[in-house]
Write an enzyme that holds these catalytic residues in place. Structure first.
Site, mmCIF file in Angstrom:
data_model
loop_
_atom_site.group_PDB
_atom_site.id
_atom_site.type_symbol
_atom_site.label_atom_id
_atom_site.label_comp_id
_atom_site.label_asym_id
_atom_site.label_seq_id
_atom_site.Cartn_x
_atom_site.Cartn_y
_atom_site.Cartn_z
ATOM 1 N N MET A 36 -1.496 3.920 0.867
ATOM 2 C CA MET A 36 -0.919 2.883 0.010
ATOM 3 C C MET A 36 -0.478 1.587 0.704
ATOM 4 O O MET A 36 0.189 0.771 0.091
ATOM 5 C CB MET A 36 0.271 3.480 -0.761
ATOM 6 C CG MET A 36 -0.152 4.662 -1.624
ATOM 7 S SD MET A 36 1.151 5.296 -2.667
ATOM 8 C CE MET A 36 1.279 3.990 -3.864
ATOM 9 N N ARG A 69 2.363 19.136 9.401
ATOM 10 C CA ARG A 69 2.447 17.660 9.308
ATOM 11 C C ARG A 69 3.115 17.090 10.552
ATOM 12 O O ARG A 69 2.686 16.087 11.094
ATOM 13 C CB ARG A 69 3.226 17.242 8.058
ATOM 14 C CG ARG A 69 2.364 17.189 6.810
ATOM 15 C CD ARG A 69 3.003 16.322 5.745
ATOM 16 N NE ARG A 69 4.280 16.851 5.293
ATOM 17 C CZ ARG A 69 4.438 17.833 4.424
ATOM 18 N NH1 ARG A 69 3.373 18.393 3.880
ATOM 19 N NH2 ARG A 69 5.628 18.245 4.060
ATOM 20 N N ARG A 77 10.976 8.530 10.563
ATOM 21 C CA ARG A 77 9.921 8.705 11.564
ATOM 22 C C ARG A 77 10.026 7.635 12.647
ATOM 23 O O ARG A 77 9.755 7.899 13.817
ATOM 24 C CB ARG A 77 8.555 8.678 10.900
ATOM 25 C CG ARG A 77 8.378 9.883 10.013
ATOM 26 C CD ARG A 77 6.959 10.334 9.982
ATOM 27 N NE ARG A 77 6.921 11.764 9.774
ATOM 28 C CZ ARG A 77 5.893 12.415 9.277
ATOM 29 N NH1 ARG A 77 4.815 11.764 8.937
ATOM 30 N NH2 ARG A 77 5.935 13.712 9.142
ATOM 31 N N ARG A 135 -0.280 0.658 12.007
ATOM 32 C CA ARG A 135 0.305 1.562 11.015
ATOM 33 C C ARG A 135 -0.002 2.990 11.416
ATOM 34 O O ARG A 135 -1.145 3.298 11.797
ATOM 35 C CB ARG A 135 -0.281 1.255 9.627
ATOM 36 C CG ARG A 135 -0.126 2.381 8.633
ATOM 37 C CD ARG A 135 -0.330 1.951 7.204
ATOM 38 N NE ARG A 135 -0.664 3.077 6.348
ATOM 39 C CZ ARG A 135 0.190 4.035 5.969
ATOM 40 N NH1 ARG A 135 1.445 4.022 6.358
ATOM 41 N NH2 ARG A 135 -0.213 5.021 5.174
ATOM 42 N N ARG A 178 18.332 -2.587 4.465
ATOM 43 C CA ARG A 178 17.649 -1.726 3.471
ATOM 44 C C ARG A 178 17.137 -0.416 4.066
ATOM 45 O O ARG A 178 16.178 0.185 3.548
ATOM 46 C CB ARG A 178 16.503 -2.455 2.791
ATOM 47 C CG ARG A 178 16.971 -3.520 1.843
ATOM 48 C CD ARG A 178 15.815 -4.272 1.243
ATOM 49 N NE ARG A 178 16.334 -5.364 0.456
ATOM 50 C CZ ARG A 178 16.311 -5.412 -0.881
ATOM 51 N NH1 ARG A 178 15.751 -4.437 -1.561
ATOM 52 N NH2 ARG A 178 16.807 -6.423 -1.519
ATOM 53 N N HIS A 209 15.250 -9.608 5.079
ATOM 54 C CA HIS A 209 14.794 -8.215 5.251
ATOM 55 C C HIS A 209 14.920 -7.696 6.672
ATOM 56 O O HIS A 209 14.894 -6.484 6.901
ATOM 57 C CB HIS A 209 13.328 -8.095 4.806
ATOM 58 C CG HIS A 209 13.046 -8.776 3.521
ATOM 59 N ND1 HIS A 209 12.395 -9.985 3.435
ATOM 60 C CD2 HIS A 209 13.397 -8.450 2.252
ATOM 61 C CE1 HIS A 209 12.330 -10.367 2.180
ATOM 62 N NE2 HIS A 209 12.926 -9.464 1.437
ATOM 63 N N ASP A 254 -3.098 15.810 2.862
ATOM 64 C CA ASP A 254 -3.540 16.632 1.737
ATOM 65 C C ASP A 254 -4.989 16.287 1.408
ATOM 66 O O ASP A 254 -5.484 15.225 1.798
ATOM 67 C CB ASP A 254 -2.634 16.432 0.510
ATOM 68 C CG ASP A 254 -2.335 14.977 0.236
ATOM 69 O OD1 ASP A 254 -1.570 14.363 1.009
ATOM 70 O OD2 ASP A 254 -2.882 14.436 -0.728
ATOM 71 N N GLY A 270 5.556 4.731 7.652
ATOM 72 C CA GLY A 270 6.157 4.354 6.374
ATOM 73 C C GLY A 270 7.634 4.714 6.326
ATOM 74 O O GLY A 270 8.471 3.976 5.826
ATOM 75 N N SER A 285 0.158 8.620 6.560
ATOM 76 C CA SER A 285 -0.543 9.803 6.070
ATOM 77 C C SER A 285 -1.450 9.375 4.929
ATOM 78 O O SER A 285 -1.259 8.304 4.332
ATOM 79 C CB SER A 285 0.451 10.860 5.594
ATOM 80 O OG SER A 285 1.168 10.362 4.500
HETATM 81 N N1 HPA Z 1 -2.421 9.013 -2.477
HETATM 82 C C1 HPA Z 1 -1.806 7.965 -1.949
HETATM 83 N N2 HPA Z 1 -1.175 8.008 -0.795
HETATM 84 C C2 HPA Z 1 -1.160 9.172 -0.114
HETATM 85 C C3 HPA Z 1 -1.786 10.299 -0.612
HETATM 86 C C4 HPA Z 1 -2.458 10.212 -1.852
HETATM 87 O O1 HPA Z 1 -3.040 11.172 -2.353
HETATM 88 N N3 HPA Z 1 -1.585 11.310 0.270
HETATM 89 C C5 HPA Z 1 -0.854 10.786 1.296
HETATM 90 N N4 HPA Z 1 -0.599 9.496 1.063
#
Ligand code: HPA
Length: 248
Positions: free
Chosen positions: A190, A227, A28, A91, A47, A8, A214, A24, A94
């Site tokens: 995540m 953003r 970026r 990390r 990748r 990787h 959000d 992520g 967002s």
């Molecule tokens: N869920 C998971 N990951 C995210 C979200 C979300 O609503 N918004 C930004 N990353």
């Protein structure tokens, strides 16, 4: 140490700084390298997980994409800590807010990370593990946020295995986000729980900071420009903190 290059990451340990910032999104990582680092060199393209090493305030620092989700973050952070000798990963991501006092564009600093994932089962623990950040990194980060005048919250986040969670048939009160919110969890993303567990197992340090892109309670979102602006605040915060923690 296992062998490098890995399937990787096509690099050698000396290509990396002891500190790696991880957005992520590979673009970026490229943006940070091109706009904030001097003498940046691209050290991985496998990748599309772009990685760069350059200098910020005279300190050698790396930036590499984690990709999306626990398995991707799990692979890259494992290899960086255990094969490439990285000591510290930050990390920069967002997240979606699930508490009413947290506004879009705010920064959430993850002291702990709950998760819906079964990532921890690999460790065969006779109980559940509480993934937490590095106290040293957290302290340096909040001090820098104060200096920079950035609005931030420190607390728990949720690392979810799903972005599109099926909520068919659930009332607002029964939504998973409502339940996590009742436990004072700030926001959903995540990757962080995997990073914190991998760091703990490797005896290394980690911190995740996320801009709120959000709001899951109000449905409010941010424009691409907003953003970008909140992302640039976060980059400065991460780079100042990362550079400060590097021994000369
Ligand atoms: N869920 C998971 N990951 C995210 C979200 C979300 O609503 N918004 C930004 N990353």
């Amino acid at each position: 140490m296992p062998l490098y290059p890995t399937p990787h990451i096509n690099a050698a340990p000396e290509d990396f700084s002891e500190t790696v910032l991880m957005p992520g999104d590979p673009l970026r990582a490229k943006f940070i390298a091109e706009n904030y680092l001097t003498d940046a060199v691209c050290i991985n393209k496998v990748r599309g997980a772009l990685a760069y090493t350059g200098y910020y305030k005279c300190k050698k620092i790396s930036v590499m994409a984690s990709g999306m989700g626990i398995p991707s973050m799990g692979i890259y952070s494992y290899e960086l800590y255990n094969i490439f000798g990285v000591k510290r990963i930050m990390r920069i991501g967002s997240a979606g807010a699930i508490r009413s006092d947290i506004k879009v564009r705010d920064i959430v600093i993850a002291m702990g990370a709950c998760t819906t994932s079964s990532f921890a089962t690999q460790y065969n623990l006779p109980g559940s593990f509480a993934p937490i950040c590095s106290y040293e990194m957290l302290k340096a980060c909040t001090e820098n946020a104060e200096k920079l005048g950035i609005r931030y919250h420190v607390g728990n986040i949720l690392t979810s295995d799903t972005f599109y969670t099926d909520t068919a048939g659930l009332t607002d009160e029964n939504l998973p986000s409502s339940a996590w919110g009742r436990m004072n969890v700030t926001a959903i993303e995540m990757e962080t729980a995997a990073l914190y567990m991998t760091a703990a197992r490797a005896g290394c340090e980690a911190l995740a900071i996320c801009t709120v892109s959000d709001h899951l309670l109000t449905g409010e979102t941010t424009s691409a420009e907003e953003r970008q602006n909140s992302f640039t605040d976060m980059i400065t915060l991460a780079l100042d903190t990362g550079a400060e923690l590097i021994d000369d």
